[in-house]
Design an enzyme around this catalytic site. Structure first.
Site, PDB file in Angstrom:
ATOM      1  N   PHE A 242       0.875  -1.181   0.000  1.00  0.00           N
ATOM      2  CA  PHE A 242       0.000   0.000   0.000  1.00  0.00           C
ATOM      3  C   PHE A 242       0.901   1.217   0.000  1.00  0.00           C
ATOM      4  O   PHE A 242       1.695   1.404   0.929  1.00  0.00           O
ATOM      5  CB  PHE A 242      -0.893   0.030   1.242  1.00  0.00           C
ATOM      6  CG  PHE A 242      -1.742   1.272   1.365  1.00  0.00           C
ATOM      7  CD1 PHE A 242      -3.109   1.218   1.140  1.00  0.00           C
ATOM      8  CD2 PHE A 242      -1.181   2.501   1.699  1.00  0.00           C
ATOM      9  CE1 PHE A 242      -3.900   2.371   1.253  1.00  0.00           C
ATOM     10  CE2 PHE A 242      -1.958   3.650   1.813  1.00  0.00           C
ATOM     11  CZ  PHE A 242      -3.320   3.580   1.577  1.00  0.00           C
ATOM     12  N   GLU A 243       0.799   2.027  -1.026  1.00  0.00           N
ATOM     13  CA  GLU A 243       1.437   3.338  -0.978  1.00  0.00           C
ATOM     14  C   GLU A 243       0.699   4.278  -1.911  1.00  0.00           C
ATOM     15  O   GLU A 243       0.285   3.900  -3.001  1.00  0.00           O
ATOM     16  CB  GLU A 243       2.935   3.283  -1.307  1.00  0.00           C
ATOM     17  CG  GLU A 243       3.330   2.642  -2.596  1.00  0.00           C
ATOM     18  CD  GLU A 243       4.859   2.560  -2.768  1.00  0.00           C
ATOM     19  OE1 GLU A 243       5.605   2.787  -1.796  1.00  0.00           O
ATOM     20  OE2 GLU A 243       5.306   2.255  -3.888  1.00  0.00           O
ATOM     21  N   ILE A 244       0.468   5.468  -1.425  1.00  0.00           N
ATOM     22  CA  ILE A 244      -0.096   6.551  -2.229  1.00  0.00           C
ATOM     23  C   ILE A 244       0.999   7.608  -2.293  1.00  0.00           C
ATOM     24  O   ILE A 244       1.423   8.123  -1.249  1.00  0.00           O
ATOM     25  CB  ILE A 244      -1.382   7.123  -1.608  1.00  0.00           C
ATOM     26  CG1 ILE A 244      -2.438   6.019  -1.472  1.00  0.00           C
ATOM     27  CG2 ILE A 244      -1.920   8.271  -2.449  1.00  0.00           C
ATOM     28  CD1 ILE A 244      -3.701   6.454  -0.732  1.00  0.00           C
TER      29      ILE A 244
END
Length: 394
Positions: free
Chosen positions: A291-293
């Site tokens: 998960f990375e934004i």
């Protein structure tokens, strides 16, 4: 004359005790345990507290997020996934979760990457899960293949050592290629040339909470570079030379170190000192990058490009198991302002076996404050307390 049995037993015990004493005095130096090495010192999970949206003005889906030309409020961003054709079921499940909780309101495009062409079945089934546009991209061979300076024989020997040390995926060449691509190649793909932000989504992950604001606009409006949900310790045996190589790089480029860095988090040796010792100075704390934004402007910067190239030439993506998570995390910790890194505590998320589960009426399907539903020892892998200690919860 035979020696009585009790005397023989006592003599043997004395020899054993003497050997143990000598080992304690002259044996290898042992690293003392830290507070994170035992389940007795677990911090209270802040996700137990009532969680709301980030403070400030947020962009809602009431207008400007229609399809096509009606999407005037959308910015240049995409949902991004590296996925294989055979992972279609897990990808559809992850898409279904994220579309239900967020993207059905904002209609950001999906961009799928693969080292082989996508099948028609993959395209048909994924496009059926969203009203937004789906893009299917082939990774160039020069971005995926093992670089010319990697010695194949040495790689095979190293892979065998990693396997003997029970380093997960250490013997899989494709996993090493994936880590390298995620670390320093994906943002160079021509399909992303005009894209600034991305939200990485992997097959089989789960999303639990309704998110009613545009997370990409939040990142842009509040000058955020990187957003995470889970923060873990890595296996120190998988990256023993990553930090020494980083130290070499810093010696060559001392001006690259950001004055508002997160160095204390990167090199902490108090919470789990043995990790720092085995990783030769690195705490092994990292943002779990499934998960990375993030804003690709950082990855495209000269600072990060120089850092990645230094690591790439050192060979640790193949001779060890340097993951994109520690590489991204060290770079962010050293070369970016810590205030530009955001914990998305309001986004409920699971990648087996870990959760980010907020205490919010917008969430269902996970237990607030639960970090893992696996074995109890997995609790020790949580490095969020160190991030909160050194940086905060912003």
């Amino acid at each position: 004359m035979a020696i009585a049995r009790p005397i023989r037993v006592l003599a043997f015990a004395a020899i054993v005790l003497w050997g143990f004493f000598l080992y304690q005095v002259f044996g290898p130096e042992r690293t003392p345990k830290g507070p994170g090495d035992t389940l007795k010192n677990m911090d209270r999970d802040p996700n137990l507290d009532l969680t709301g949206e980030p403070e400030g003005i947020l962009h809602r889906a009431d207008e400007g997020y229609g399809l096509g030309a009606e999407g005037t409020a959308r910015i240049n961003a995409t949902l991004l996934s590296l996925v294989r054709n055979e992972e279609i079921d897990g990808m559809v499940q992850a898409m279904r979760d994220l579309e239900r909780t967020w993207n059905n309101k904002f209609n950001y495009p999906w961009t799928f990457f693969n080292e082989v062409p996508f099948t028609e079945e993959f395209k048909k089934r994924t496009q059926a899960e969203t009203k937004a546009k789906c893009n299917y991209e082939l990774i160039p061979k020069e971005h995926w293949d093992t670089p010319s300076w990697i010695d194949e024989e040495l790689f095979q020997e190293s892979a065998q050592i990693l396997k003997e040390q029970d380093i997960q995926y250490g013997a899989m060449k494709s996993y090493h290629q994936m880590c390298r691509w995620n670390s320093g190649m994906f943002y160079k793909h021509p399909a992303l040339a005009n894209t600034q932000f991305y939200w990485r989504v992997e097959p089989k992950v789960h999303f639990f909470c309704d998110v009613d604001y545009d997370v990409f606009r939040f990142m842009a409006d509040y000058n955020k570079t990187y957003g995470f949900t889970i923060n873990l310790y890595d296996s120190p045996q998988s990256l023993p030379t990553l930090w020494p190589e980083t130290v070499k790089f810093l010696a060559q480029h001392p001006d690259y170190l950001h004055p508002e860095n997160s160095m204390d988090w990167v090199v902490d040796n108090k919470r789990r000192p043995e990790h720092n010792n085995k990783a030769n100075g690195y705490s092994t704390c990292h943002f779990w990058s499934n998960f990375e934004i993030a804003d690709m402007t950082f990855w495209r910067s000269q600072v990060y490009e120089d850092y990645f190239n230094h690591l790439d030439r050192a060979g640790g993506f193949f001779y060890e198991r340097w993951g994109d998570a520690p590489v991204h995390s060290i770079a962010l910790g050293l070369f970016e302002d810590s205030s530009k890194i955001h914990w998305f505590r309001d986004i409920g998320y699971q990648h087996i076996p870990y959760f980010n589960c907020p205490n919010s009426p917008k969430c269902k399907g996970c237990v607030a404050g639960r970090f893992t539903d696996g074995e109890a020892w997995l609790m020790k892998e949580d490095c969020r307390p160190n991030w909160f200690k050194y940086v905060g919860m912003g």
